[in-house]
Design an enzyme around this catalytic site. Structure first.
Site, PDB file in Angstrom:
ATOM      1  N   GLY A 181      11.662  26.263 -19.460  1.00 49.78           N
ATOM      2  CA  GLY A 181      11.608  27.722 -18.232  1.00 49.78           C
ATOM      3  C   GLY A 181      12.044  28.149 -16.373  1.00 49.78           C
ATOM      4  O   GLY A 181      11.940  28.899 -16.594  1.00 49.78           O
ATOM      5  N   GLY A 183      16.051  29.191 -17.388  1.00 48.29           N
ATOM      6  CA  GLY A 183      16.537  29.772 -17.557  1.00 48.29           C
ATOM      7  C   GLY A 183      16.068  31.758 -17.245  1.00 48.29           C
ATOM      8  O   GLY A 183      15.178  31.949 -17.041  1.00 48.29           O
ATOM      9  N   CYS A 186      14.444  33.338 -20.000  1.00 44.54           N
ATOM     10  CA  CYS A 186      13.092  33.169 -19.924  1.00 44.54           C
ATOM     11  C   CYS A 186      11.764  32.922 -19.463  1.00 44.54           C
ATOM     12  O   CYS A 186      12.104  33.188 -18.582  1.00 44.54           O
ATOM     13  CB  CYS A 186      13.488  30.520 -19.826  1.00 44.54           C
ATOM     14  SG  CYS A 186      12.439  30.080 -21.117  1.00 44.54           S
TER      15      CYS A 186
END
Length: 346
Positions: A181, A183, A186
């Site tokens: 998570g 990114g 993301c």
């Protein structure tokens, strides 16, 4: 239900404390590292920064640009066998030391992996990539891949806790990809509530991996060269980049012009855009867990690489690390409430 009260930290929560140094110049810093991998027993030398296996980042063009500087690219899994053939026939000697072929865990993915490796046994690295590396099936797939390719270097992920890093290494992985998570494109943390602050994930997972003789990749969360330095300082052996390498000539994604300005499309591999492109849309049993954004076009990636590598060398001079390998031993993190003066930020 239980609550862990120990504080977990991300890159924005810390800075690196400077220390006395005998280095006179950034030019004295060596960024190359040497690794001998746990299960494949293969050795590797290079600068341990990786382009992510996203089809907007992990392209053949990016691989050629990064390999010139001895950096690594995890090639995205959507290239065809024919595209692999053309690329490897034209690529310079030694490119196999700086690329990985990516795969998922489906039967179709396995068959394609087998076909590419059979046609091109020169390839040394396999990146087995799933969003959730905690399933029993994933560990079994890693083990089966190790049995099928005993001499290949296997990268597997993603996970964020020490016990799963150990499980994957014992299942046959050489390098474990760490990050859920963090990114820039993301949305897993928003859609699922699941995640782990990246700096703490690196610290805990590196400790577990190094105890067994394995390595980890910090995957996601780096927005600046300073974040990359913090990841290495926390114990990451490799750092994987997505957004920082997006928007370049060598990046994938459509080039778009708006109001005279040029942009490149960048999206997460669990986004609606990616799933519509590669699997015909979002399945009715799941949700999209990625964004689609337009990144200002940044030209050739060469200047960005100079900024990243120059910043990392500078970090090393601030703490007296002559080699990148020494950075984590020379790192003391201090917790902070602010990172930079943003008076003139746009």
């Amino acid at each position: 239900m239980r609550i862990e009260n120990d504080l977990k930290l991300g890159f924005k929560d810390v800075m690196i404390r400077p220390k006395r140094s005998t280095l006179k110049s950034r030019s004295e810093v060596t960024l190359e590292r040497n690794f001998r991998f746990l299960n494949s027993k293969t050795s590797w030398q290079g600068v341990p920064i990786m382009a992510a296996n996203m089809d907007t980042v992990g392209t053949f063009e990016m691989a050629l640009a990064l390999a010139e500087h001895k950096l690594f690219t995890a090639i995205h899994k959507h290239y065809t066998l024919e595209q692999w053939r053309v690329f490897l026939n034209q690529a310079p000697s030694g490119i196999e030391n700086h690329i990985a072929i990516s795969t998922g865990t489906s039967i179709e993915d396995s068959n394609k992996l087998e076909a590419v490796l059979k046609a091109h046994p020169i390839l040394k690295f396999i990146c087995i990539d799933v969003a959730n590396g905690y399933s029993e099936y994933f560990a079994e797939f890693v083990q089966a891949t190790r049995e099928a390719y005993p001499d290949k270097v296997i990268i597997a992920g993603n996970v964020v806790t020490g016990e799963m890093v150990e499980q994957l290494l014992l299942s046959g992985a050489d390098i474990v990809k760490v990050g859920i998570g963090p990114g820039s494109v993301c949305t897993t943390r928003v859609k699922t509530g699941v995640g782990y602050p990246q700096l703490s994930a690196i610290i805990e997972c590196a400790d577990a991996a190094h105890g067994l003789g394995g390595q980890i990749i910090s995957d996601g969360g780096c927005a600046t060269p300073g974040d990359i330095a913090k990841a290495f300082g926390a114990g990451a052996d490799f750092v994987m980049l997505g957004g920082m390498l997006a928007g370049h000539t060598e990046s994938g994604g459509d080039l778009i012009t708006k109001n005279g300005e040029r942009y490149k499309q960048f999206y997460g591999m669990s986004s609606t855009t990616a799933m519509e492109k590669h699997v015909g849309g979002v399945a009715d049993y799941r949700a999209s867990e990625g964004k689609t954004v337009e990144v200002p076009y940044r030209g050739a990636v060469k200047e960005t690489l100079q900024d990243i590598l120059g910043g990392l060398r500078s970090t090393c001079t601030y703490v007296g690390a002559r080699r990148l390998k020494e950075l984590t031993k020379r790192t003391t993190f201090i917790r902070v409430a602010e990172q930079e003066n943003q008076v003139y930020s746009s």
